[in-house]
Write an enzyme that holds these catalytic residues in place. Sequence first.
Site, PDB file in Angstrom:
ATOM      1  N   CYS A 237      82.578  41.721  39.639  1.00 44.67           N
ATOM      2  CA  CYS A 237      81.435  41.446  40.526  1.00 44.67           C
ATOM      3  C   CYS A 237      81.021  40.007  40.254  1.00 44.67           C
ATOM      4  O   CYS A 237      81.856  39.122  40.150  1.00 44.67           O
ATOM      5  CB  CYS A 237      80.297  42.443  40.296  1.00 44.67           C
ATOM      6  SG  CYS A 237      79.714  42.527  38.587  1.00 44.67           S
ATOM      7  N   GLY A 238      79.725  39.757  40.111  1.00 43.16           N
ATOM      8  CA  GLY A 238      79.265  38.429  39.774  1.00 43.16           C
ATOM      9  C   GLY A 238      79.301  38.173  38.275  1.00 43.16           C
ATOM     10  O   GLY A 238      79.805  37.160  37.808  1.00 43.16           O
TER      11      GLY A 238
END
Length: 273
Positions: A237-238
């Site tokens: 994800c981030g």
Amino acid sequence: MSLVTTDWLEKNLTNENIKVLDCSWHMPNTKRNGKDEFLKEHIPGSIFFDIDKFSDPLAKFPHTIPTSDLFENLSSEIGIKNSDHLIVYDSLGIFSAPRVWWMFNYFGHNKISILDGGLIKWKNENKKIENGPEKISQKSQFKCTTKNEMLVNIAQVKENINNKKFELVDARSKGRFDGTENEPRPDIKSGSIPKSCNLPWMECINPISKCFLSKEELKKKFEKININKSSTVAFSCGSGVTACIVAKAFEIIDGKNFSIYDGSWTEWASQPK
């Protein structure tokens, strides 16, 4: 029992083998603070689990998984025992609690469940709320048995682009994945890792109840991204938080093993060009 309902937790709150952890964490651009909000309201008997504290203090990237020694020490300080059944929740329904669910599984503690719908559902049902600091029980002696296969690093992700040993699923929004939407960290450009696919974490959650979608609905979400069913799957994800939401959704479907790319896009996009 990797998911529990609010009704189940309400009935089992006084069980001495149950420990409830408020794992609320917020994106840096929201200006919200999980601990401050915990002091104002939390499920009775909860202990605050600080994701940023339970991280490697020497790591370059945010909330990197800590060493087993540090995780043991921090868990012991808040009284967590290997015999405890942990219930984790957060203030956004389903957001940061799956990260903590994954962390404990990674360190060998699988007696852990996520409260489906989290604090939002709990409050919507007018169940009891407390405020003020938590009451920490006596320091324990928590021990880890690390499952290294539940974690992949940047070298493995780079190698995977050529040899495709696992599927890589990115949990960020489509705009961030496509490079058309800004990242929440201003020094990081959006985009995606080559040969990864995208299943935004929000698509795994019912927007009204804030619970996970049903097993059948989640199965359809994964069928749409057309991953190789015979391959192992890793999630990114981030910065390693929302990847765990989609990983949990994957686990709900059939209990398959998975791993998390902990550095995720923040690490990948920070590489020298």
